[in-house]
Design an enzyme around this catalytic site. Structure first.
Site: not given
Length: 390
Positions: A196, A349
């Site tokens: 998540c 990222c």
């Protein structure tokens, strides 16, 4: 039906008033409420799924709740982990959960286990409880919970969520019933399913799935209705649709004789989110990246493979945004080849997982580069606190 002894269970006047809406249901009644009070449930995790699960089990009158979690409350949890509040940020989740549970039902016994569930402690922690509820978010712990439930002969009320979709079922309700290994005989490759923290999740989704888990738990305890055993319930929040898949025991189901090293089984080298496959590519730290950028070298290209909405929250100055999806589907390969020609390529990222996947995909096209361990999150913590964490 669970073999619960209610002969010495009674409800005080406060409990009768508190659970009166249960007591007037013929399917529950006084005996059903006594069964709830006599029952014990262990919840592994107090995150998105564990929060509504624990709240509703406490409100339903479950007499004993165990909680396993070693994390602390973070601001990013509050969007979906509704058992916690702002005043508990930085404090143990299990303490926050216990405080909230006792506000809802002061008659509930709450046992706290501030530790990671491991092969060494799982059987001892889980053994005293009638039902185990899986509120975890990673494959190693899900296999661990499943195998321990099989060895102990306990029902495993399962749920999982990702982005806008969720699923729930009941594993191992009785001997011979389907378990998690019938759904996933083998774990997916590390990093294939983002957490998540990397992929995101709509805040209301774990509430829906967690309440379904609580419903199944109440049904198992009281012995009413038909459980999800043998059925996988799938939910799509965007389409607002439910559908079911049949679950059957695999013909060649592996025999579970003992608990194993589940990190190794799932091919996970570390426990930090986003780091599962970063070890498969060359990497440098954010401190090394800072030194490179400060050197003034003109042959450095920093590629950001996050999604555009993330770049609106925070960026590392000078990074070029090329989302991972466009690299994996090939549409951005030509652009990356062009802008990286004659340059040293570095890729980041949020946490390091997606950038590793991007480098693996780029390598198939002859483009070599280096991963930034920990991603922009590490950059914010270690290099530039003005970069917003999320």
């Amino acid at each position: 039906m669970l073999p619960l002894n209610t002969s010495e269970i009674s409800l005080c006047p406060d409990e009768i008033a508190r659970f009166s809406r249960h007591l007037i249901l013929p399917e529950v009644g006084m005996e059903g409420q006594k069964r709830l009070k006599a029952a014990s449930v262990l919840c592994v995790g107090t995150g998105g799924l564990g929060s509504p699960l624990l709240l509703y089990l406490a409100a339903a009158g479950v007499g004993r709740l165990g909680i396993v979690d070693f994390d602390v409350v973070d601001h990013s949890n509050l969007q979906r982990q509704v058992i916690h509040g702002t005043s508990w940020v930085g404090k143990p989740k299990i303490e926050s959960a216990k405080h909230r549970i006792h506000e809802i039902n002061p008659h509930c016994q709450v046992d706290l286990y501030e530790t990671a569930l491991t092969s060494e402690n799982a059987l001892e922690i889980m053994k005293p409880y009638d039902i185990i509820c899986d509120g975890t978010d990673n494959f190693p712990t899900r296999y661990l919970v499943n195998d321990a439930c099989v060895l102990l002969g306990k029902p495993n009320v399962y749920g999982s969520i990702f982005r806008f979709e969720g699923q729930a079922t009941v594993f191992n309700l009785e001997p011979g019933c389907p378990n998690y290994r019938d759904l996933f005989p083998e774990p997916p490759p590390p990093g294939m399913v983002p957490s998540c923290a990397e992929g995101g999740v709509v805040g209301v989704l774990p509430g829906i799935i967690g309440v379904i888990q609580a419903t199944e738990t109440v049904k198992i305890i009281t012995g009413i209705g038909t459980t999800l055993s043998g059925r996988l319930l799938l939910f799509d929040a965007l389409a607002m649709k439910f559908r079911e898949l049949k679950l059957r025991p695999a013909k060649e189901r592996p025999v579970i004789e003992k608990l194993i090293d589940y990190q190794m089984f799932c091919g996970v080298g570390g426990s930090a989110p986003g780091q599962e496959e970063s070890g498969s590519v060359a990497s440098i730290s954010v401190a090394d990246l800072k030194a490179l950028l400060d050197s003034g070298a003109e042959d450095i290209l920093l590629l950001d493979v996050r999604n555009p909405p993330e770049a609106q929250i925070a960026v590392i100055a000078g990074a070029v945004l090329v989302p991972l999806d466009s690299i994996e589907d090939g549409t951005a390969i030509g652009r990356v080849q062009e802008i990286s020609r004659g340059k040293r390529l570095y890729v980041h990222c949020k946490l390091g997982g997606r950038s590793a996947k991007a480098l693996i995909a780029l390598a198939r096209h002859g483009i070599e580069g280096t991963n930034i361990s920990g991603g922009i999150d590490a950059w914010s913590q270690e290099i530039d606190p003005s970069v917003q964490r999320y």
